[in-house]
Design a protein around this motif. Structure first.
Motif, mmCIF file in Angstrom:
data_model
loop_
_atom_site.group_PDB
_atom_site.id
_atom_site.type_symbol
_atom_site.label_atom_id
_atom_site.label_comp_id
_atom_site.label_asym_id
_atom_site.label_seq_id
_atom_site.Cartn_x
_atom_site.Cartn_y
_atom_site.Cartn_z
ATOM 1 N N GLY A 177 15.365 -24.165 3.931
ATOM 2 C CA GLY A 177 14.555 -24.639 5.056
ATOM 3 C C GLY A 177 14.315 -23.527 6.062
ATOM 4 O O GLY A 177 15.108 -22.590 6.173
ATOM 5 N N GLY A 178 13.203 -23.611 6.787
ATOM 6 C CA GLY A 178 12.941 -22.685 7.888
ATOM 7 C C GLY A 178 12.452 -21.307 7.488
ATOM 8 O O GLY A 178 12.378 -20.404 8.327
ATOM 9 N N THR A 179 12.119 -21.107 6.219
ATOM 10 C CA THR A 179 11.659 -19.775 5.797
ATOM 11 C C THR A 179 10.174 -19.566 6.117
ATOM 12 O O THR A 179 9.705 -18.444 6.154
ATOM 13 C CB THR A 179 11.872 -19.556 4.278
ATOM 14 N N GLY A 180 9.433 -20.659 6.297
ATOM 15 C CA GLY A 180 8.013 -20.551 6.617
ATOM 16 C C GLY A 180 7.103 -21.124 5.541
ATOM 17 O O GLY A 180 5.917 -20.799 5.489
ATOM 18 N N LYS A 181 7.641 -21.996 4.705
ATOM 19 C CA LYS A 181 6.823 -22.607 3.637
ATOM 20 C C LYS A 181 5.605 -23.326 4.227
ATOM 21 O O LYS A 181 4.477 -23.133 3.764
ATOM 22 C CB LYS A 181 7.653 -23.613 2.832
ATOM 23 N N SER A 182 5.859 -24.153 5.248
ATOM 24 C CA SER A 182 4.758 -24.943 5.819
ATOM 25 C C SER A 182 3.759 -24.042 6.546
ATOM 26 O O SER A 182 2.542 -24.210 6.394
ATOM 27 C CB SER A 182 5.303 -25.994 6.783
ATOM 28 N N ALA A 183 4.272 -23.093 7.316
ATOM 29 C CA ALA A 183 3.384 -22.182 8.051
ATOM 30 C C ALA A 183 2.490 -21.411 7.077
ATOM 31 O O ALA A 183 1.291 -21.245 7.306
ATOM 32 C CB ALA A 183 4.211 -21.217 8.896
ATOM 33 N N LEU A 184 3.074 -20.975 5.955
ATOM 34 C CA LEU A 184 2.301 -20.190 4.990
ATOM 35 C C LEU A 184 1.338 -21.057 4.176
ATOM 36 O O LEU A 184 0.201 -20.666 3.926
ATOM 37 C CB LEU A 184 3.245 -19.417 4.052
HETATM 38 N N1 LIG Z 1 5.989 -14.987 10.003
HETATM 39 C C1 LIG Z 1 6.582 -15.670 10.984
HETATM 40 N N2 LIG Z 1 6.849 -15.103 12.190
HETATM 41 C C2 LIG Z 1 7.447 -15.804 13.180
HETATM 42 N N3 LIG Z 1 7.829 -17.087 13.077
HETATM 43 C C3 LIG Z 1 7.585 -17.719 11.895
HETATM 44 C C4 LIG Z 1 6.955 -17.053 10.802
HETATM 45 N N4 LIG Z 1 6.833 -17.953 9.781
HETATM 46 C C5 LIG Z 1 7.370 -19.103 10.218
HETATM 47 N N5 LIG Z 1 7.818 -18.974 11.490
HETATM 48 C C6 LIG Z 1 8.468 -20.005 12.322
HETATM 49 O O1 LIG Z 1 9.645 -20.449 11.627
HETATM 50 C C7 LIG Z 1 9.833 -21.834 11.807
HETATM 51 C C8 LIG Z 1 9.950 -22.511 10.445
HETATM 52 O O2 LIG Z 1 8.710 -22.451 9.769
HETATM 53 P P1 LIG Z 1 8.253 -23.567 8.739
HETATM 54 O O3 LIG Z 1 6.944 -23.146 8.185
HETATM 55 O O4 LIG Z 1 8.329 -24.915 9.365
HETATM 56 O O5 LIG Z 1 9.424 -23.409 7.658
HETATM 57 P P2 LIG Z 1 9.749 -24.320 6.365
HETATM 58 O O6 LIG Z 1 8.523 -25.114 6.054
HETATM 59 O O7 LIG Z 1 10.086 -23.347 5.286
HETATM 60 O O8 LIG Z 1 10.922 -25.161 6.737
HETATM 61 C C9 LIG Z 1 8.669 -22.348 12.631
HETATM 62 O O9 LIG Z 1 9.068 -22.424 13.974
HETATM 63 C C10 LIG Z 1 7.615 -21.258 12.456
HETATM 64 O O10 LIG Z 1 6.785 -21.151 13.589
#
Ligand SMILES: Nc1ncnc2c1ncn2[C@@H]1O[C@H](COP(=O)(O)OP(=O)(O)O)[C@@H](O)[C@H]1O
Ligand SMILES: [Mg+2]
Length: 314
Positions: free
Chosen positions: A24-31
């Motif tokens: 969790g928290g790696t940025g899957k959703s953001a990416l």
């Molecule tokens: N490249 C990045 N630089 C800075 N913050 C990031 C980056 N990618 C993701 N985040 C932050 O990390 C947190 C987790 O991202 P999220 O996409 O929700 O992770 P996941 O879906 O893997 O759990 C969010 O607060 C997001 O804004």
């Protein structure tokens, strides 16, 4: 060719991509959100799907409210028509099948994954991008298995790669169990999915040996099932030079030691613009379009489209 032009091959393909990675928290959703957005900007008709059962937040990555009807509603209804669940977003060419924040995936009807695959593939679009939850729960693995391209998102830390490898292991085991035509093999592979026996079977080579012990005639089919999977690694939250090299090196190690087919698609820098815009309910691709992360996403989206050229050598 302008940066926005897709080659005829790139615009013709229909595909389902999944963004996962175990941790969790790696940025899957953001990416998933930003790559989907970027491809919609390039002219592809894209549907983003929040398949993080119980932890849905893809809508917030897009800066929109949670849609009324969710993926779980579609799956529970046993439907094979997904169009009415794909809600418009403020962005042209980009729709969203949202998730439910308050409800896990417990007790899905038998055959749901196959029906979901049919429903997604019947959508009148060019690309479906699935955002997966953390962990290696059977629903998460099942959704990843139905994608044509499996994008593993990792941060440059050993624990994150351990999670990716454990997801890959579950992915391979589930695929072999579901598709090899032998109850005996199925039983043997199910037995090594967890518990003590799991220690014995870590890599693809180990899985193949288990199969060989039961029925050597299935080895060719098993190898093909593994090798036909398109899996690629993305490093997120990169901060320095060592981080920038992490993805290519890690993919090579995974190929060598685990025998899993995995290419490397690129990295995205750690960039305050990402979480800052998110906190304001906006998307960095729009509100911080000149940020380093937005630049990286544009390159990554292009690499993912062209990944066929980077497929791993066995
Ligand atoms: N490249 C990045 N630089 C800075 N913050 C990031 C980056 N990618 C993701 N985040 C932050 O990390 C947190 C987790 O991202 P999220 O996409 O929700 O992770 P996941 O879906 O893997 O759990 C969010 O607060 C997001 O804004
Ligand atoms: Mg997420």
């Amino acid at each position: 060719m302008r940066e926005t032009d897709l080659t005829s091959e790139e615009s013709r393909r229909f595909e389902v991509w999944a963004f996962g990675g175990g941790k969790g928290g790696t940025g899957k959703s953001a990416l998933a959100a930003s790559v989907g957005f970027q491809l919609s900007r390039l002219g592809k008709r894209v549907v983003l799907v929040d398949a993080d059962f119980g932890g849905a937040n893809l809508h917030t990555c897009l800066g929109v409210a949670a849609p009324a009807r969710s993926l779980l509603d579609l799956v529970r209804a046993g439907g094979t028509v997904a169009d009415e669940y794909a809600h418009a977003t403020p962005y042209p060419n980009l729709r969203l099948i949202g998730g439910r924040v308050d409800e896990g995936a417990g007790g899905l009807p038998v055959g749901w994954a196959a029906r979901l695959s049919t429903a997604l593939r019947a959508l009148p679009v060019d690309l479906v991008v699935l955002d997966l939850g953390a962990g290696v729960g059977p629903e998460t693995v099942e959704v990843m298995n139905l994608a044509d391209l499996k994008v593993m998102v990792s941060v440059p830390e050993p624990s994150s790669i351990e999670n990716v490898v454990s997801l890959l292991r579950s992915l391979c085991l589930q695929r072999l169990v579901q598709r090899l035509p032998s109850n005996e093999v199925r039983r043997r592979l199910q037995a090594v999915q967890s518990g003590e026996a799991a220690m014995r079977v870590r890599s693809v080579g180990d899985m193949l040996r288990e199969i060989e012990a039961v029925d050597p005639s299935l080895l060719g089919a098993a190898r093909a099932l593994i090798e036909e999977m398109a899996i690629t690694l993305v490093t997120n939250q990169v901060r320095d030079d060592a981080d920038r090299k992490f993805g290519a090196q890690t993919a090579a190690v995974v190929r060598r030691h685990f025998g899993l087919p995995m290419s490397y698609a690129g990295f995205v820098h750690h960039d305050d613009a990402v979480w800052r815009t998110l906190r304001r309910g906006k998307m960095f691709m729009v509100d911080a379009s000149r940020s380093r992360a937005a630049e990286d996403i544009r390159r990554l989206a292009r690499n993912l489209l062209q990944r066929a050229d980077q497929s791993p050598v066995f």
